[in-house]
Every structure is written in C-alpha cells, then in structure tokens.
Design an enzyme around this catalytic site. Sequence first.
Site, PDB file in Angstrom:
ATOM      1  N   GLU A   1      -6.511  -7.990   0.743  1.00 30.28           N
ATOM      2  CA  GLU A   1      -5.098  -7.872   1.093  1.00 30.28           C
ATOM      3  C   GLU A   1      -4.970  -7.618   2.588  1.00 30.28           C
ATOM      4  OE1 GLU A   1      -3.300  -4.846  -1.668  1.00 30.28           O
ATOM      5  OE2 GLU A   1      -5.238  -5.067  -2.620  1.00 30.28           O
TER       6      GLU A   1
ATOM      7  N   HIS B   1       3.524  -0.193  -2.710  1.00 32.86           N
ATOM      8  CA  HIS B   1       3.920  -1.601  -2.814  1.00 32.86           C
ATOM      9  C   HIS B   1       5.437  -1.798  -2.872  1.00 32.86           C
ATOM     10  CE1 HIS B   1      -0.249  -2.390  -2.934  1.00 32.86           C
ATOM     11  NE2 HIS B   1      -0.464  -2.458  -4.224  1.00 32.86           N
TER      12      HIS B   1
ATOM     13  N   ASP C   1     -11.609   0.540  -2.913  1.00 36.44           N
ATOM     14  CA  ASP C   1     -10.152   0.459  -2.763  1.00 36.44           C
ATOM     15  C   ASP C   1      -9.843   1.009  -1.379  1.00 36.44           C
ATOM     16  OD1 ASP C   1      -7.467   0.204  -3.181  1.00 36.44           O
ATOM     17  OD2 ASP C   1      -7.340   1.541  -4.918  1.00 36.44           O
TER      18      ASP C   1
ATOM     19  N   HIS D   1      -1.001 -10.226  -2.890  1.00 38.15           N
ATOM     20  CA  HIS D   1      -1.879  -9.421  -3.732  1.00 38.15           C
ATOM     21  C   HIS D   1      -2.603 -10.298  -4.768  1.00 38.15           C
ATOM     22  CE1 HIS D   1      -3.299  -6.004  -6.055  1.00 38.15           C
ATOM     23  NE2 HIS D   1      -2.727  -5.159  -5.224  1.00 38.15           N
TER      24      HIS D   1
ATOM     25  N   ASN E   1       0.826  -1.210   0.000  1.00 32.46           N
ATOM     26  CA  ASN E   1       0.000   0.000   0.000  1.00 32.46           C
ATOM     27  C   ASN E   1       0.867   1.270   0.000  1.00 32.46           C
ATOM     28  OD1 ASN E   1      -2.382   1.674   0.171  1.00 32.46           O
ATOM     29  ND2 ASN E   1      -3.424  -0.107   1.004  1.00 32.46           N
ATOM     30  N   ARG E   2       0.253   2.408   0.261  1.00 35.76           N
ATOM     31  CA  ARG E   2       0.875   3.692  -0.022  1.00 35.76           C
ATOM     32  C   ARG E   2       1.597   4.313   1.171  1.00 35.76           C
ATOM     33  NH1 ARG E   2      -3.571   2.846  -2.959  1.00 35.76           N
ATOM     34  NH2 ARG E   2      -3.531   3.482  -5.143  1.00 35.76           N
TER      35      ARG E   2
HETATM   36  C1  BGC Z   1      -4.186  -0.751  -4.239  1.00 33.53           C
HETATM   37  C2  BGC Z   1      -4.706  -0.164  -5.525  1.00 33.53           C
HETATM   38  C3  BGC Z   1      -3.675  -0.371  -6.604  1.00 33.53           C
HETATM   39  C4  BGC Z   1      -3.406  -1.824  -6.737  1.00 33.53           C
HETATM   40  C5  BGC Z   1      -2.341  -2.073  -7.748  1.00 33.53           C
HETATM   41  C6  BGC Z   1      -3.923  -2.204  -4.466  1.00 33.53           C
HETATM   42  O1  BGC Z   1      -3.361  -2.746  -3.318  1.00 33.53           O
HETATM   43  O2  BGC Z   1      -5.075  -0.578  -3.180  1.00 33.53           O
HETATM   44  O3  BGC Z   1      -4.964   1.215  -5.362  1.00 33.53           O
HETATM   45  O4  BGC Z   1      -4.095   0.168  -7.810  1.00 33.53           O
HETATM   46  O5  BGC Z   1      -3.002  -2.361  -5.517  1.00 33.53           O
HETATM   47  O6  BGC Z   1      -2.476  -3.321  -8.293  1.00 33.53           O
END
Ligand code: BGC
Length: 323
Positions: A288, A74, A224, A148, A48-49
């Site tokens: 996830e 990620h 999301d 994922h 995640n971010r």
């Molecule tokens: C995120 C999404 C992202 C994706 C990428 C997810 O874990 O929440 O925002 O686009 O991963 O595959």
Amino acid sequence: MTWGGIVQAIRVPDREGRVEDVALGFDGLEDYLERNRYCGALVGRYANRIAGGRFTLDGREHRLPVNNGPNSIHGGTVGFDKRLWAAEEVRGQADAGVALRYRSPDGEMGYPGTLDVTVRYRLDEAGRLTLDYAATTDRPTVLNLTNHSYFNLAGAGRGRVLDQVAWIDADRVTPVDENLIPTGALAPVAGTPLDFTSPAAIGARIRADDPQLKRAEPQDGGYDFNYVLNRPGDLSAPAARVTDPVSGRTVECFTTEPGLQFYTSNFIRGLPGKDGRTYDHWGAFTLEAQHFPDSPNRPAFPSTVLRPGETYRQTTIYRFFAA
Ligand code: BGC
C-alpha cells in the site's frame, strides 16, 4: 467496480502462460458489502491509522469515527472504499482504463473541506497497472490515499504467501506501539526480521520472536509495517518487488509516495473469496503506497496537509510479469 473503486481481479500469466487471478476479492457486490476487508479498494480520506481518531489542524481539533480499537482507520466507518464513484472510460495509444471521481462533502467522516478526488486506473501492454490520483479541497484538510489490493502471486486462494520472495527498498520503518500507531521513530531494519533490503521469503522470519512482528499479529506474528522508502518520489525504479519462485509471477511497485505498508493479511483467516476459494491467514500481502500512518499528529513526518489552491497528486504503478 464503481463501488469503492475496487479492482476485482488481476489475471497474470506464469512462465508457461498459465493465467491465475492474483488479487483477492469476491464474486459480486453483495459479498463486498458483507465482507469488504478493503479488498482491491481505494482507501481514503486517510489510509491507515490516526491515533485516538483525532487530529489538530491550524489550531482546530477534528474528531473522526473510531473503528479500529482506539484509532480511526482507512477513512472511518464509511470510507472511500464504501462509496459509489462516477466512472468514465479512458483510452490511450497503448493502454485502456477508467477515471473514477468522487466528491466528499465538507465534514464527511469528520474531515474538513469539500474534497474532489479523481483516480485514473490504466492498464497497458507492458503489464503495468498505473494509478494516478488527484485531489483538491476548498478548506485546509489532511489526505492520504491508497489502493488496498491484496496479492497472492500463486493465485488468490492458492495457499499462503510464505514462500514468495519480497524485496523492499527501505532501510527503515516507522515502528509501532501496541495499537499499531507509530512511536515517531524511524528505526533501521538492519539485523531484524523486518529487513527486506535483500530478497527474502516472506515466511522465512515471520514467526521470529520479534516485538514488532508480535505487535502486528500477537498470536503468530506477521508483517504490518510502514516502510520508509529509500527513494521517495522516484518513479524510475521499483520501491518493492515480490516474486513467486514456483510460477515466476512477479509484481513490482513504483510510487511517488514516501511510504509503503507491507501487510501479510494477518487478520484474515478462512475468508470465503471468489470462485469458491478460501483465503487463508497469511494468504496474501499488500503493497500500500502511502504517507506514514498518523502523520496529522506527527509534525516530523512528511506532511499530509492539503490546502485550497493546491493539488494532491500521487502516481503508483504495479507491474506484473513472469520472471
Ligand atoms: C492495515 C492492517 C489492517 C488492514 C485492514 C491494512 O492497511 O495495515 O492493520 O488490518 O489494512 O484490511
């Protein structure tokens, strides 16, 4: 696959015993190198971010590669999903699997500490795919691992998941700003389209005029979000369940993690996948298991700091059956 620790296929029978592969993926390594999308992959060091691609730990700022608007996502440009893992077969009484190991050097993708990671995948006769994660470091660092996998219980590439019914044991989410970074609040889902505390079709409210759904997917809406699980650390009961009412195929997720990212593949449109099938917008969902996004910049969130002498551990189980 040893590349990315990727789960390439999950074949699940329906009520009548008809088997479909419910995991999105590609035919071979070349396709993964080209299209990736984190399909089935192990994600790290930080799933995640992380806002602005930076965080401060023990007074020192660390900078990460920015690969998602202004954020790092990620694990950066070359995360664990793009690394080669060493594999060793593991066999128990009623299960079989593989232990994957990766040593991430100090400073890789901007993260401090040499990190030794082991992820053990086990598949048992009760249809459970169990992921046991462990990691140690030689310097203080932050860490948030996940898998994922994208699921479509009708079969990967067999249309959209809008009629599949989701239940998530979470009364709250971490709402996001326009960059999908948590605002810091823990917001109740009650009365919003984000509420899955009672089972609901994924598509029932996905187009609703809701600011969070529109942030996740500005064009058509989508999920999301990081769900704040009601029973963090409790492996005895599922944290989420999704069922395909047509086939009966069901996945349950059990986890020791405090959060669950529920993502409806909003950024996938017409992606060529395995066996000549194409993956649609909203053609899959993810569950996830993880810590909350941007935790290194959010002292109030459960900590993702790992220090020398400690061992990071996570267990997440996906149980597949036909209901
Ligand atoms: C995120 C999404 C992202 C994706 C990428 C997810 O874990 O929440 O925002 O686009 O991963 O595959």
